[in-house]
Design a protein around this motif. Structure first.
Motif, PDB file in Angstrom:
ATOM      1  N   LEU A 162      13.860   0.602   6.722  1.00  0.00           N
ATOM      2  CA  LEU A 162      14.027   0.118   5.369  1.00  0.00           C
ATOM      3  C   LEU A 162      13.471   1.145   4.395  1.00  0.00           C
ATOM      4  O   LEU A 162      12.338   1.604   4.561  1.00  0.00           O
ATOM      5  CB  LEU A 162      13.286  -1.218   5.207  1.00  0.00           C
ATOM      6  CG  LEU A 162      13.533  -1.937   3.894  1.00  0.00           C
ATOM      7  CD1 LEU A 162      14.914  -2.567   3.888  1.00  0.00           C
ATOM      8  CD2 LEU A 162      12.485  -3.003   3.689  1.00  0.00           C
ATOM      9  N   VAL A 163      14.260   1.513   3.401  1.00  0.00           N
ATOM     10  CA  VAL A 163      13.808   2.441   2.365  1.00  0.00           C
ATOM     11  C   VAL A 163      14.192   1.886   0.994  1.00  0.00           C
ATOM     12  O   VAL A 163      15.200   1.199   0.851  1.00  0.00           O
ATOM     13  CB  VAL A 163      14.394   3.863   2.540  1.00  0.00           C
ATOM     14  CG1 VAL A 163      13.902   4.505   3.811  1.00  0.00           C
ATOM     15  CG2 VAL A 163      15.897   3.851   2.495  1.00  0.00           C
ATOM     16  N   ALA A 221      16.887  -1.688  -1.970  1.00  0.00           N
ATOM     17  CA  ALA A 221      16.303  -1.557  -0.632  1.00  0.00           C
ATOM     18  C   ALA A 221      17.482  -1.378   0.308  1.00  0.00           C
ATOM     19  O   ALA A 221      18.425  -2.179   0.299  1.00  0.00           O
ATOM     20  CB  ALA A 221      15.502  -2.803  -0.267  1.00  0.00           C
ATOM     21  N   LEU A 222      17.423  -0.308   1.087  1.00  0.00           N
ATOM     22  CA  LEU A 222      18.506   0.009   2.009  1.00  0.00           C
ATOM     23  C   LEU A 222      18.016  -0.089   3.450  1.00  0.00           C
ATOM     24  O   LEU A 222      16.935   0.394   3.777  1.00  0.00           O
ATOM     25  CB  LEU A 222      19.018   1.432   1.767  1.00  0.00           C
ATOM     26  CG  LEU A 222      19.658   1.705   0.412  1.00  0.00           C
ATOM     27  CD1 LEU A 222      19.807   3.204   0.194  1.00  0.00           C
ATOM     28  CD2 LEU A 222      21.008   1.022   0.323  1.00  0.00           C
ATOM     29  N   THR A 239       8.379  -9.417   8.424  1.00  0.00           N
ATOM     30  CA  THR A 239       8.935  -8.412   9.332  1.00  0.00           C
ATOM     31  C   THR A 239       9.279  -7.118   8.603  1.00  0.00           C
ATOM     32  O   THR A 239       8.867  -6.036   9.001  1.00  0.00           O
ATOM     33  CB  THR A 239      10.191  -8.948  10.052  1.00  0.00           C
ATOM     34  OG1 THR A 239       9.824 -10.128  10.763  1.00  0.00           O
ATOM     35  CG2 THR A 239      10.743  -7.922  11.027  1.00  0.00           C
ATOM     36  N   PHE A 240      10.040  -7.233   7.528  1.00  0.00           N
ATOM     37  CA  PHE A 240      10.460  -6.040   6.790  1.00  0.00           C
ATOM     38  C   PHE A 240       9.650  -5.794   5.521  1.00  0.00           C
ATOM     39  O   PHE A 240       9.621  -4.681   5.011  1.00  0.00           O
ATOM     40  CB  PHE A 240      11.947  -6.133   6.433  1.00  0.00           C
ATOM     41  CG  PHE A 240      12.853  -6.006   7.614  1.00  0.00           C
ATOM     42  CD1 PHE A 240      13.177  -4.764   8.132  1.00  0.00           C
ATOM     43  CD2 PHE A 240      13.384  -7.133   8.227  1.00  0.00           C
ATOM     44  CE1 PHE A 240      14.013  -4.638   9.228  1.00  0.00           C
ATOM     45  CE2 PHE A 240      14.221  -7.026   9.320  1.00  0.00           C
ATOM     46  CZ  PHE A 240      14.540  -5.776   9.826  1.00  0.00           C
ATOM     47  N   LYS A 241       9.038  -6.866   4.959  1.00  0.00           N
ATOM     48  CA  LYS A 241       8.262  -6.761   3.718  1.00  0.00           C
ATOM     49  C   LYS A 241       9.095  -6.170   2.568  1.00  0.00           C
ATOM     50  O   LYS A 241       8.592  -5.432   1.722  1.00  0.00           O
ATOM     51  CB  LYS A 241       7.003  -5.927   3.927  1.00  0.00           C
ATOM     52  CG  LYS A 241       6.016  -6.535   4.898  1.00  0.00           C
ATOM     53  CD  LYS A 241       4.774  -5.665   5.014  1.00  0.00           C
ATOM     54  CE  LYS A 241       3.695  -6.299   5.821  1.00  0.00           C
ATOM     55  NZ  LYS A 241       3.886  -6.444   7.217  1.00  0.00           N
ATOM     56  N   LEU A 285       7.820  -4.232  -0.876  1.00  0.00           N
ATOM     57  CA  LEU A 285       8.154  -2.822  -1.106  1.00  0.00           C
ATOM     58  C   LEU A 285       8.868  -2.635  -2.444  1.00  0.00           C
ATOM     59  O   LEU A 285       8.580  -1.694  -3.186  1.00  0.00           O
ATOM     60  CB  LEU A 285       9.019  -2.282   0.034  1.00  0.00           C
ATOM     61  CG  LEU A 285       8.322  -2.085   1.371  1.00  0.00           C
ATOM     62  CD1 LEU A 285       9.342  -1.796   2.466  1.00  0.00           C
ATOM     63  CD2 LEU A 285       7.305  -0.959   1.283  1.00  0.00           C
ATOM     64  N   LEU A 286       9.796  -3.530  -2.732  1.00  0.00           N
ATOM     65  CA  LEU A 286      10.508  -3.445  -4.009  1.00  0.00           C
ATOM     66  C   LEU A 286       9.550  -3.639  -5.184  1.00  0.00           C
ATOM     67  O   LEU A 286       9.555  -2.854  -6.137  1.00  0.00           O
ATOM     68  CB  LEU A 286      11.628  -4.491  -4.063  1.00  0.00           C
ATOM     69  CG  LEU A 286      12.860  -4.196  -3.219  1.00  0.00           C
ATOM     70  CD1 LEU A 286      13.696  -5.448  -3.045  1.00  0.00           C
ATOM     71  CD2 LEU A 286      13.690  -3.077  -3.848  1.00  0.00           C
ATOM     72  N   LEU A 287       8.713  -4.673  -5.102  1.00  0.00           N
ATOM     73  CA  LEU A 287       7.790  -4.955  -6.198  1.00  0.00           C
ATOM     74  C   LEU A 287       6.781  -3.822  -6.374  1.00  0.00           C
ATOM     75  O   LEU A 287       6.501  -3.399  -7.500  1.00  0.00           O
ATOM     76  CB  LEU A 287       7.074  -6.285  -5.980  1.00  0.00           C
ATOM     77  CG  LEU A 287       6.156  -6.724  -7.122  1.00  0.00           C
ATOM     78  CD1 LEU A 287       6.942  -6.900  -8.425  1.00  0.00           C
ATOM     79  CD2 LEU A 287       5.442  -8.019  -6.760  1.00  0.00           C
ATOM     80  N   GLN A 288       6.232  -3.317  -5.282  1.00  0.00           N
ATOM     81  CA  GLN A 288       5.282  -2.193  -5.370  1.00  0.00           C
ATOM     82  C   GLN A 288       5.926  -0.983  -6.032  1.00  0.00           C
ATOM     83  O   GLN A 288       5.292  -0.295  -6.840  1.00  0.00           O
ATOM     84  CB  GLN A 288       4.765  -1.812  -3.979  1.00  0.00           C
ATOM     85  CG  GLN A 288       3.826  -2.808  -3.379  1.00  0.00           C
ATOM     86  CD  GLN A 288       3.558  -2.528  -1.893  1.00  0.00           C
ATOM     87  OE1 GLN A 288       3.854  -1.458  -1.376  1.00  0.00           O
ATOM     88  NE2 GLN A 288       2.999  -3.515  -1.211  1.00  0.00           N
TER      89      GLN A 288
END
Length: 176
Positions: A5-6, A59-60, A94-96, A100-103
């Motif tokens: 995930l990126v 998020a990809l 699992t992926f969070k 990640l998006l919010l951060q």
């Protein structure tokens, strides 16, 4: 090669997947009567979100868009958090993906010396309410929003996050 995930800045190659993801979550998962025509911003992401202190991220997972988030520049060192959506299979620990998006968005806001991030959401997104509150957003009344905040027809619950500086109305200082 294993997929990971990126989070990346939006580009026009993501347009169709972004639209499909957001509409699916709004209409199919939550039964919200909103159409793509009700959201013209989705057809002009670069011109609407990616200007001033705003931006839009995806998020990809491999080449698949599984999440979105944006910050809309509303002036006075304030931004509106918009279009935060995560595909059902990518929610949770699992992926969070949501974290990640919010951060990414909050880091962007801090780097640009934004003072406050505001957001509006629907009453149906109960898990989102818990997520925002767990991440430092505080509920506010609609009349506490800046006049430049774009209230959507479906917005009924509002939050703010103090990025940096002082929130004089509340009488405290907070930093990211």
């Amino acid at each position: 090669m294993e997929k990971e995930l990126v989070v990346k800045e939006y580009s026009s190659e993501n347009k169709t997947q972004v639209l499909e993801l957001i509409l699916h979550i709004q209409q199919k998962e939550y039964g919200i009567a909103i159409t793509k025509e009700d959201q013209p911003d989705l057809f002009m992401i670069e011109d609407y979100y990616q200007k001033g202190n705003g931006n839009f991220w995806v998020a990809l997972y491999g080449r698949e868009v599984v999440g979105t988030i944006s910050l809309l520049d509303i002036g006075n060192q304030h931004v509106a958090l918009r279009k935060m959506f995560v595909q059902k299979e990518f929610r949770g620990a699992t992926f969070k993906t949501a974290s990640l998006l919010l951060q990414t968005a909050l880091r962007w806001a801090k780097e640009r010396s934004m003072e406050i991030v505001y957001l509006g959401t629907t009453e149906q997104f109960l898990a989102a309410h818990r997520f925002y509150e767990k991440n430092g957003f505080t509920p506010i009344e609609m009349n506490e929003l800046p006049k430049t905040f774009p209230v959507l027809q479906v917005d009924r619950k509002f939050y703010k996050y103090v990025v940096s500086g002082r929130d004089y109305r509340m009488g405290y200082s907070a930093r990211l």
